[in-house]
Design a protein around this motif. Structure first.
Motif, PDB file in Angstrom:
ATOM      1  N   LEU A 121      43.725  44.156  26.624  1.00 50.61           N
ATOM      2  CA  LEU A 121      43.734  42.496  26.838  1.00 50.61           C
ATOM      3  C   LEU A 121      44.195  42.765  28.770  1.00 50.61           C
ATOM      4  CD1 LEU A 121      45.251  40.308  23.838  1.00 50.61           C
ATOM      5  CD2 LEU A 121      42.683  40.220  24.708  1.00 50.61           C
ATOM      6  N   ALA A 122      45.260  43.931  28.374  1.00 53.26           N
ATOM      7  CA  ALA A 122      46.175  43.638  29.953  1.00 53.26           C
ATOM      8  C   ALA A 122      45.147  44.181  30.548  1.00 53.26           C
ATOM      9  CB  ALA A 122      47.319  44.958  29.651  1.00 53.26           C
ATOM     10  N   GLY A 123      43.957  45.306  30.684  1.00 55.80           N
ATOM     11  CA  GLY A 123      42.914  45.547  31.520  1.00 55.80           C
ATOM     12  C   GLY A 123      41.813  44.133  31.360  1.00 55.80           C
ATOM     13  N   LEU A 124      41.880  43.275  31.352  1.00 54.80           N
ATOM     14  CA  LEU A 124      40.688  42.043  31.561  1.00 54.80           C
ATOM     15  C   LEU A 124      40.825  41.255  32.977  1.00 54.80           C
ATOM     16  CD1 LEU A 124      40.841  39.974  28.064  1.00 54.80           C
ATOM     17  CD2 LEU A 124      38.561  41.481  29.363  1.00 54.80           C
ATOM     18  N   PRO A 125      41.998  41.619  33.503  1.00 56.96           N
ATOM     19  CA  PRO A 125      42.320  40.525  34.763  1.00 56.96           C
ATOM     20  C   PRO A 125      41.944  41.510  35.663  1.00 56.96           C
ATOM     21  CG  PRO A 125      44.102  40.833  34.012  1.00 56.96           C
ATOM     22  CD  PRO A 125      43.584  41.423  32.987  1.00 56.96           C
ATOM     23  N   VAL A 126      41.520  43.157  35.288  1.00 55.78           N
ATOM     24  CA  VAL A 126      41.578  43.795  36.433  1.00 55.78           C
ATOM     25  C   VAL A 126      40.539  43.986  37.516  1.00 55.78           C
ATOM     26  CG1 VAL A 126      41.117  46.541  37.722  1.00 55.78           C
ATOM     27  CG2 VAL A 126      42.943  46.019  35.717  1.00 55.78           C
TER      28      VAL A 126
END
Length: 101
Positions: free
Chosen positions: A91-96
């Motif tokens: 979830l933390a990597g989704l906006p990358v």
């Protein structure tokens, strides 16, 4: 008293796990592919770094970040389990990719 369940071999018997593995590898490959094409251009145009400097900076930043996050992920996995920590990381990597675009 029952014994351990028998081992199920083959792709068909493990279709859910295999599909997840393929999906994760596709997403990681896509992210690495975009990183290798977008970041050198971004480093050169916005930060005026040569290709060698941007590659070295990326390797150092990635290594340091991965070491720190692995340390905390291990600690959190011991406390909460692997699945919640993996889901939080995804979830933390989704906006990358959106940030790179």
């Amino acid at each position: 008293m029952t014994g351990p369940s028998p081992v199920r071999l083959g792709i068909r018997a493990n279709a859910a796990q295999f599909t997840l593995l393929v999906a994760v590898n596709a997403l990681v490959g896509g992210l690495l592919g975009s990183e290798r094409t977008v970041l050198p251009l971004l480093a050169e145009q916005d930060f005026h770094l040569a290709a060698y400097t941007s590659a070295l900076t990326y390797i150092l930043a990635f290594g340091a970040t991965k070491a720190v996050t692995n340390f905390f992920a291990g600690t959190l996995s011991d406390r909460y389990g692997r699945k919640p920590v993996l889901l939080a990381g995804w979830l933390a990597g989704l906006p990358v990719p959106l940030l790179l675009i």
